[in-house]
Design an enzyme around this catalytic site. Structure first.
Site, PDB file in Angstrom:
ATOM      1  N   ARG A   1      24.950  41.694  32.224  1.00  0.00           N
ATOM      2  CA  ARG A   1      25.852  40.917  31.329  1.00  0.00           C
ATOM      3  C   ARG A   1      25.207  40.282  30.137  1.00  0.00           C
ATOM      4  O   ARG A   1      24.313  39.455  30.619  1.00  0.00           O
ATOM      5  CB  ARG A   1      27.048  40.148  31.961  1.00  0.00           C
TER       6      ARG A   1
ATOM      7  N   ARG B   1      43.323  32.464  25.595  1.00  0.00           N
ATOM      8  CA  ARG B   1      42.060  31.686  25.516  1.00  0.00           C
ATOM      9  C   ARG B   1      42.321  30.971  24.106  1.00  0.00           C
ATOM     10  O   ARG B   1      41.425  29.847  23.596  1.00  0.00           O
ATOM     11  CB  ARG B   1      40.935  32.514  25.384  1.00  0.00           C
TER      12      ARG B   1
ATOM     13  N   LYS C   1      37.346  32.527  38.032  1.00  0.00           N
ATOM     14  CA  LYS C   1      38.542  33.252  37.533  1.00  0.00           C
ATOM     15  C   LYS C   1      38.735  34.828  38.261  1.00  0.00           C
ATOM     16  O   LYS C   1      39.391  35.029  38.778  1.00  0.00           O
ATOM     17  CB  LYS C   1      38.921  33.260  36.170  1.00  0.00           C
TER      18      LYS C   1
ATOM     19  N   ARG D   1      23.902  34.610  37.834  1.00  0.00           N
ATOM     20  CA  ARG D   1      24.620  36.058  37.913  1.00  0.00           C
ATOM     21  C   ARG D   1      23.735  36.898  36.861  1.00  0.00           C
ATOM     22  O   ARG D   1      23.518  37.882  37.119  1.00  0.00           O
ATOM     23  CB  ARG D   1      26.019  35.935  37.614  1.00  0.00           C
TER      24      ARG D   1
ATOM     25  N   ARG E   1      29.216  29.804  25.053  1.00  0.00           N
ATOM     26  CA  ARG E   1      30.705  30.135  25.668  1.00  0.00           C
ATOM     27  C   ARG E   1      31.390  28.940  26.073  1.00  0.00           C
ATOM     28  O   ARG E   1      32.620  28.648  25.913  1.00  0.00           O
ATOM     29  CB  ARG E   1      30.492  31.207  26.798  1.00  0.00           C
TER      30      ARG E   1
END
Ligand code: AP5
Ligand code: MG
Length: 196
Positions: free
Chosen positions: A134, A89, A14, A128, A146
């Site tokens: 993160r 969401r 996204k 990542r 998640r």
């Protein structure tokens, strides 16, 4: 005005595709994830509250993110249109967004949903996590949490927009350029006869 929602599970692309879309179509990018990370980095009370949820891979309460989006819409009243990334969401967020846009005499034009197999999502996010810093990318348990949150709370948002004929799926596991082409096709179809 053209208002897009870029929809899809964590790691579906996204953010990556939003960057390309805003460049091509001149829309304003609103990512609740980016806004929350900004608050966390600045150690604001909102950011410190949000961190408790984000670090566990859980959604932040609806009222927090709806409030953030509401003030961004007000602050950018002159925008040609918005691309919403990671918002809404939950169905409650979708209903709130519809009301906020109706107040501005506009609405969601289309929801474009990126579809990527789950093993590829996990691979992308953990990869990542090696460099992003993160906290929610670093641990496989959090990454999986998640994805569970997505299936239980976010996937139903698709039905909310499908009822109005505004939901399209796009294959999200090609190269970045291939996915961008597919998204542009959908957006260009939408723009036929409409001014962006
Ligand atoms: P948020 O920041 O929205 O994260 P997310 O949606 O869980 O996942 P990402 O942003 O990591 O994925 P993405 O789809 O943007 O993919 P990206 O382009 O980055 O939310 C984080 C947290 O904040 C949530 O868990 C929640 O706690 C909270 N939150 C945020 N919004 C909320 C809301 N509305 N309500 C409640 N809580 C909220 O790509 C991922 C990786 O894949 C990158 O490394 C990228 O380089 C790579 N990649 C991208 N495209 C490709 C491709 N085609 N091929 C190969 N690799 C690719
Ligand atoms: Mg993102």
């Amino acid at each position: 005005m053209v208002n897009l929602i870029l929809f899809g599970p964590p790691g579906s692309g996204k953010g990556t595709q939003s960057t390309k879309i805003i460049e091509k179509y001149g829309l304003l990018h609103l990512s609740t994830g980016d806004l929350l990370r900004f608050e966390m980095a600045a150690k604001t009370p909102l950011g410190q509250e949000a961190r408790k949820f984000i670090d566990q891979g859980l959604l932040v309460p609806d009222e927090v993110v709806i409030g953030m989006i509401s003030s961004k819409l007000d602050a950018n009243a002159e925008a040609r249109g918005f691309i919403f990334d990671g918002f809404p969401r939950t169905t409650a967020q979708a209903e709130a967004l519809d009301k906020l846009l109706a107040l501005k005499k506009t609405s969601i034009s289309i929801v474009l949903a990126l579809e990527v197999p789950e093993d590829e999502l996990i691979r992308r996010l953990l990869n990542r996590g090696l460099t992003s810093g993160r906290s929610d990318d670093a641990d496989e348990k959090v990454v999986k949490a998640r994805i569970v949150e997505y299936h239980s709370k976010t996937a139903p948002v698709a039905d909310h927009y499908a009822r109005f004929g505004k939901f399209r799926t796009v294959k999200g596991n090609g190269t970045e350029a291939e996915v961008f082409d597919l998204l542009c096709r959908e957006i260009d179809n939408l723009l036929v006869g409409e001014e962006v």
